[in-house]
Design a protein around this motif. Structure first.
Motif, PDB file in Angstrom:
ATOM      1  N   VAL A 252       4.199  10.218  -9.468  1.00 37.53           N
ATOM      2  CA  VAL A 252       3.596  10.530 -10.772  1.00 37.53           C
ATOM      3  C   VAL A 252       3.152  11.989 -10.808  1.00 37.53           C
ATOM      4  O   VAL A 252       3.412  12.718 -11.775  1.00 37.53           O
ATOM      5  N   VAL A 253       2.502  12.437  -9.730  1.00 35.74           N
ATOM      6  CA  VAL A 253       2.026  13.832  -9.700  1.00 35.74           C
ATOM      7  C   VAL A 253       3.203  14.812  -9.712  1.00 35.74           C
ATOM      8  O   VAL A 253       3.181  15.824 -10.416  1.00 35.74           O
TER       9      VAL A 253
ATOM     10  N   LEU B 105       0.996   4.198  -2.909  1.00 40.27           N
ATOM     11  CA  LEU B 105       0.781   5.629  -2.628  1.00 40.27           C
ATOM     12  C   LEU B 105       2.001   6.459  -3.015  1.00 40.27           C
ATOM     13  O   LEU B 105       1.871   7.560  -3.565  1.00 40.27           O
TER      14      LEU B 105
ATOM     15  N   ARG C  99       3.921   1.493  -1.106  1.00 37.84           N
ATOM     16  CA  ARG C  99       4.571   1.590  -2.415  1.00 37.84           C
ATOM     17  C   ARG C  99       3.619   2.213  -3.433  1.00 37.84           C
ATOM     18  O   ARG C  99       3.991   3.107  -4.191  1.00 37.84           O
TER      19      ARG C  99
ATOM     20  N   ALA D 260       0.837  -1.200   0.000  1.00 35.24           N
ATOM     21  CA  ALA D 260       0.000   0.000   0.000  1.00 35.24           C
ATOM     22  C   ALA D 260       0.872   1.250   0.000  1.00 35.24           C
ATOM     23  O   ALA D 260       0.615   2.210  -0.744  1.00 35.24           O
TER      24      ALA D 260
ATOM     25  N   ILE E  47       4.218   5.772  -5.364  1.00 27.74           N
ATOM     26  CA  ILE E  47       4.302   5.873  -6.835  1.00 27.74           C
ATOM     27  C   ILE E  47       3.288   6.902  -7.350  1.00 27.74           C
ATOM     28  O   ILE E  47       3.592   7.710  -8.234  1.00 27.74           O
ATOM     29  N   GLU E  48       2.083   6.911  -6.777  1.00 22.92           N
ATOM     30  CA  GLU E  48       1.076   7.890  -7.207  1.00 22.92           C
ATOM     31  C   GLU E  48       1.564   9.319  -6.938  1.00 22.92           C
ATOM     32  O   GLU E  48       1.379  10.215  -7.768  1.00 22.92           O
ATOM     33  N   ALA E  49       2.191   9.529  -5.776  1.00 23.00           N
ATOM     34  CA  ALA E  49       2.720  10.861  -5.458  1.00 23.00           C
ATOM     35  C   ALA E  49       3.849  11.233  -6.415  1.00 23.00           C
ATOM     36  O   ALA E  49       3.928  12.384  -6.889  1.00 23.00           O
TER      37      ALA E  49
ATOM     38  N   LEU F 292       4.610  14.847 -13.228  1.00 25.57           N
ATOM     39  CA  LEU F 292       3.728  15.596 -14.132  1.00 25.57           C
ATOM     40  C   LEU F 292       3.871  17.101 -13.904  1.00 25.57           C
ATOM     41  O   LEU F 292       3.892  17.888 -14.854  1.00 25.57           O
TER      42      LEU F 292
END
Lengths: 497, 38
Positions: free
Chosen positions: B19-20, B13, B11, B9, B15-17, B23
């Motif tokens: 990505v932002v 979260l 990992r 979990a 990766i999502e951070a 971007l």
């Protein structure tokens, strides 16, 4: 010859529908608790009425308990389609009784928008709406984003689960059983909820200067609207109300998480290798980059923002909001309506394409976009190569798969239905005298469950256009199949023998 | 999924951070370039 449905068919559908409706009674306890804690006695009446009616319908369905407990595929689809019409009717009761809506259709519109995670709203004076009702609107986002039928099958053991699962637009089965898959989906959501609410509450207290209770209220609402790619907010100025880049960034992380398929969440959690070979990931990265370029270049050329920080903050957030299907707006509606040219094209395309399949996002979905493109390439290759050539196209999605004619046909059909619905809704808007760009923008926003608005959606809008948008939200969220099953069932009932 | 996979979990979260953040940096670079060339 069509077969007229028998009494047992109605029994099976009614029983399953009643079970699903029980979820509303259970979910209603969230705003009920909030209303009691906040001593909001006026909205409490409407919430209790909704819970009571849902419980009564759910309990009455016991009378219909069929002898064969398993639902057929078509029955399951009909149940899903009816569920997504009945739940907004129940969910709209406390909203309508709040006195914040001009007519009942507006309250139904909001409940449908909430459940389908669209985020368009006809609520008047949202800034003064009771907190418990705001919590209820956002809970509708959460129920819809998770898949309300999925909730029912997790908690109330509804039978015939596979058709119900697919009917809500979910394609990937992460574990062998649907129930295990449903549990994983809830785990992912609850983990994001715990972390997201904690971070947003902390930011509310430390950065925005809110008192802890107020920070928590905003945090749970923003979490449910962001992770479920809904877009409702408890303030009329949307996410811009907070005026904080850090708060927007946290919401952005949750929006990205919401637009990822639960299959991809599973892959990320399990450290799966080779994710960049995945067709859907490649597609969404490409389309996001393309729409972001269009938006930023358009805003720069138009001179809307003259410094790179503002240009990045507004351009990126709005593109992300559109592509993930969230619909949070970091600029006022009047300003968004002035975004024209390349920016308009970028945001509209981002909305139309949407997030990943089997996520909480709407739109055509990246997997279909990728497969449509692959099919087109196939067709061109077929035309260029000698007649006897055998062409076999494969794509990577969890594992290497063959793009069969049948798959390509079904993907194209659904994609075309989305485009037709975008254009059909825009035609109705045009008929009411709205400019083409505004009518198209709003139509795409409703069908793709985004929620960004350039001002067409507002109290007092034509009732027929409003009803059409309700239908668009319903069709778009169910990805057409369940709706067609319901239509087929009604036709067989009326004309069958 | 009997037990919660906390490391997985975290990992996800993270990766999502990331990505932002990636971007944002890409968008910032693009915005800077476009404004410069305008």
């Amino acid at each position: 010859m069509l077969l007229k449905p028998a009494t047992e068919d109605f029994q099976a559908i009614g029983f399953a529908l009643g079970r699903v409706v029980l979820v509303v009674a259970a979910a209603g306890l969230v705003p009920l608790t909030w209303a009691v804690l906040q001593q909001e006695w006026k909205p409490l009446g409407g919430i209790v009425l909704m819970i009571g009616l849902a419980a009564l319908i759910g309990a009455s369905s016991e009378l219909l308990r069929p002898e064969k407990s398993k639902l057929s595929w078509s029955h399951g689809m009909v149940v899903v389609a009816l569920t997504w019409l009945v739940i907004p009717a129940l969910g709209s009761i406390p909203l309508w009784l709040s006195g914040h809506f001009g007519r009942y259709l507006d309250a139904y519109f909001d409940a449908m928008s909430g459940l389908t995670t669209t985020g368009l709203s006809l609520l008047q004076d949202v800034d003064h709406l009771a907190e418990s009702l705001n919590v209820w609107r956002h809970t509708l986002h959460f129920l819809g984003g998770q898949g309300i039928v999925l909730a029912a099958l997790t908690f109330f053991a509804v039978s015939g689960v596979l058709s119900l699962y697919h009917g809500e637009g979910r394609d990937d089965q992460i574990f062998p059983s649907v129930t295990s898959t449903a549990r994983f989906i809830w785990t992912v959501s609850l983990v994001h909820g715990a972390v997201g609410i904690a971070v947003l509450t902390a930011e509310g207290i430390l950065q925005l200067g809110f008192e802890p209770r107020r920070a928590f209220f905003h945090a749970i609402n923003v979490f449910m609207a962001a992770f479920d790619t809904g877009g409702f907010t408890s303030m009329s100025s949307s996410i811009a109300y907070y005026g904080s880049a850090v708060f927007e960034a946290t919401a952005a992380v949750l929006m990205v998480a919401g637009a990822l398929s639960f299959g991809l969440h599973h892959a990320l959690w399990r450290r799966t290798q080779g994710l960049l070979r995945n067709l859907e990931i490649r597609t969404i990265l490409t389309t996001f980059a393309g729409t972001l370029i269009l938006t930023i270049v358009g805003l720069a050329v138009a001179g809307t923002y003259t410094d790179s920080a503002s240009l990045t903050r507004r351009g990126l957030f709005q593109t992300l909001s559109a592509h993930t299907g969230t619909g949070f707006s970091s600029v006022p509606t009047a300003e968004l309506a002035r975004w024209s040219g390349l920016t308009f094209i970028g945001i509209s395309i981002a909305m139309a394409l949407g997030g990943m399949a089997s996520s909480t996002a709407g739109g055509v979905k990246s997997l279909r976009v990728g497969l449509t493109f692959a099919s087109l390439v196939d067709t061109v290759r077929e035309a260029l190569l000698p007649e006897r050539s055998v062409i076999s196209t494969t794509f990577h999605q969890t594992r290497r798969q063959v793009l069969t004619q049948r798959l390509a046909k079904s993907v194209m059909a659904i994609s075309l239905l989305y485009v037709a619905t975008y254009l059909g809704g825009a035609a109705v808007g045009l008929a009411y005298g709205y400019p083409l760009t505004d009518a198209l923008f709003e139509s795409v926003s409703a069908t793709a469950a985004v929620g960004l608005s350039v001002g067409v959606t507002q109290p007092g809008m034509p009732a027929i256009l409003e009803a059409v948008m309700v239908a668009q939200m319903w069709l778009g969220r169910l990805e057409f199949i369940a709706a067609f099953s319901l239509l087929g069932f009604v036709i067989s009932w009326m004309t069958g023998e | 999924m009997r037990r919660l996979d906390l490391r997985g979990a975290a990992r996800g979260l993270f990766i999502e951070a990331v990505v932002v953040v990636a971007l944002t940096l890409a968008a910032l670079g693009l915005a800077f370039l476009v404004l410069l060339l305008r």
